[in-house]
Design a protein around this motif. Structure first.
Motif, PDB file in Angstrom:
ATOM      1  N   UNK A  30       0.878  -1.288  -0.042  1.00 33.60           N
ATOM      2  CA  UNK A  30      -0.028   0.015   0.006  1.00 33.60           C
ATOM      3  C   UNK A  30       0.816   1.265  -0.117  1.00 33.60           C
ATOM      4  N   UNK A  31       2.129   1.219  -0.650  1.00 30.30           N
ATOM      5  CA  UNK A  31       3.003   2.424  -0.629  1.00 30.30           C
ATOM      6  C   UNK A  31       2.671   3.257  -1.820  1.00 30.30           C
ATOM      7  N   UNK A  32       2.732   4.735  -1.486  1.00 33.42           N
ATOM      8  CA  UNK A  32       2.337   5.531  -2.783  1.00 33.42           C
ATOM      9  C   UNK A  32       3.130   6.585  -2.795  1.00 33.42           C
ATOM     10  N   UNK A  56       7.957   5.073   0.785  1.00 32.39           N
ATOM     11  CA  UNK A  56       9.207   4.088   0.601  1.00 32.39           C
ATOM     12  C   UNK A  56      10.153   4.924  -0.173  1.00 32.39           C
ATOM     13  N   UNK A  57      11.563   4.416   0.098  1.00 29.65           N
ATOM     14  CA  UNK A  57      12.602   4.894  -0.435  1.00 29.65           C
ATOM     15  C   UNK A  57      13.347   3.835  -1.425  1.00 29.65           C
ATOM     16  N   UNK A  58      13.728   4.016  -2.486  1.00 30.97           N
ATOM     17  CA  UNK A  58      14.318   3.301  -3.421  1.00 30.97           C
ATOM     18  C   UNK A  58      15.718   3.636  -3.714  1.00 30.97           C
ATOM     19  N   UNK A 104       7.450   2.919   6.940  1.00 26.63           N
ATOM     20  CA  UNK A 104       8.051   2.787   5.559  1.00 26.63           C
ATOM     21  C   UNK A 104       8.984   1.740   5.247  1.00 26.63           C
ATOM     22  N   UNK A 105       9.183   1.526   3.940  1.00 27.06           N
ATOM     23  CA  UNK A 105      10.212   0.521   3.596  1.00 27.06           C
ATOM     24  C   UNK A 105      11.132   1.066   2.830  1.00 27.06           C
TER      25      UNK A 105
END
Ligand code: SAM
Length: 272
Positions: A68-70, A137-139, A169-170
């Motif tokens: 469910x990350x936006x 989220x951080x990529x 967060x991920x």
């Protein structure tokens, strides 16, 4: 020189800068002298957007959607491959990078696809000074994290990533399979990330503290990157010690993988 160039001297650098002994260039800041404009201009030839999109499929999109990350921060946006893909898939993306030339290219690449990308220049070690707000989220993809040559810098960057994430967060961070390179030599078939035709990407030197990759292009031009060959379990430990509660590691976009087979590992670290 334009006004913008004068404000960002890196935007006028066309030749990579190494010392007399390039194998001694093992500083975290060195990436700024490696991503010069001529190499940045070649980056899309190297990564081949279409081939790369096919190789990784929906992997990152599925991981983000399943949780469910936006709101996503791409901290190593490079020329914008993931930022653009995720924006097109409906995510709210901010693209940042420590290299001004990369950020400019990402913006331009998005613009040619009809998108206005939110961008910022930010070094990971001072991320929260230059990036506002909290993210789902951080990529940090494309083997970028292994530009950090000192453990202190790795811990500092992870602390900045952690702080920029919401409480649940991920962080999704990938790395080359350096274990295989250090233990058995280099055997990548360039299947996943570097898929451009007639381009070779291979280490020309490897020891415990340095993996120096050489990128050769059909026009005869060559560039190098000095990376730090960090091992998978060490990276997992750093993430856990950085406060992430769960760390799941995938090999080449699969949940199960044989010991030294995958080209890349992808760590998905959950804050809570
Ligand atoms: N993610 C992109 C991709 O996969 O095509 C780019 C990958 S490229 C190997 C690594 C990127 O990390 C470069 O754009 C570089 O400028 C950035 N980078 C390296 N060290 C950094 C740092 N300390 N802070 C911010 N960005 C950094």
């Amino acid at each position: 020189m334009t006004k913008l160039d004068a404000a960002n001297p890196e935007l006028t650098m066309t030749e990579q800068v190494y010392g007399d002994d390039p194998l001694a260039d093992r500083q975290t800041d060195h990436y700024r002298k490696e991503y010069v404009t001529s190499f940045v201009d070649k980056w899309d030839e190297l990564i081949d957007w279409e081939g790369r999109a096919q190789s990784e499929g929906q992997f990152f999109i599925d991981i983000l959607r399943a949780r469910g990350k936006e709101r996503v921060l791409d901290v190593a946006c490079g020329t914008g491959f993931h930022s653009v893909r995720l924006t097109e898939a409906g995510f709210d993306v901010t693209a940042s990078d420590g290299s001004a030339a990369m950020v400019a290219k990402a913006f331009e690449n998005a613009q040619t696809r009809g998108l206005i990308l939110k961008t910022a220049q930010a070094d990971w070690r001072w991320l929260n000074r230059d990036i506002a707000g909290k993210y789902d989220a951080i990529i940090c993809l494309g083997n970028s994290f292994t530009h950090l040559h000192k453990e202190q810098d790795r811990r500092r960057a992870l602390a900045e990533f952690y702080a920029a994430l919401k409480h649940d967060g991920i962080l999704i961070l990938d790395q080359r399979n350096y274990d295989a390179i250090l233990d058995h030599g280099y055997s990548s078939k360039h299947k996943f990330y570097y898929c451009g035709d007639n381009i070779t990407a291979e280490p020309e030197y490897v020891d415990d503290g340095l993996a120096r990759f050489k990128y050769s292009f059909p026009d005869g031009s060559e560039y190098t990157l000095n990376m730090c060959p960090i091992r998978k379990d060490y990276m997992r430990r750093l993430l856990q010690e950085g406060g992430f509660e769960r760390v799941r590691t995938y090999g080449d976009f699969q949940e199960t993988y044989g010991g030294d087979e995958p080209d890349f590992f992808i760590h998905v670290a959950e804050k809570s």
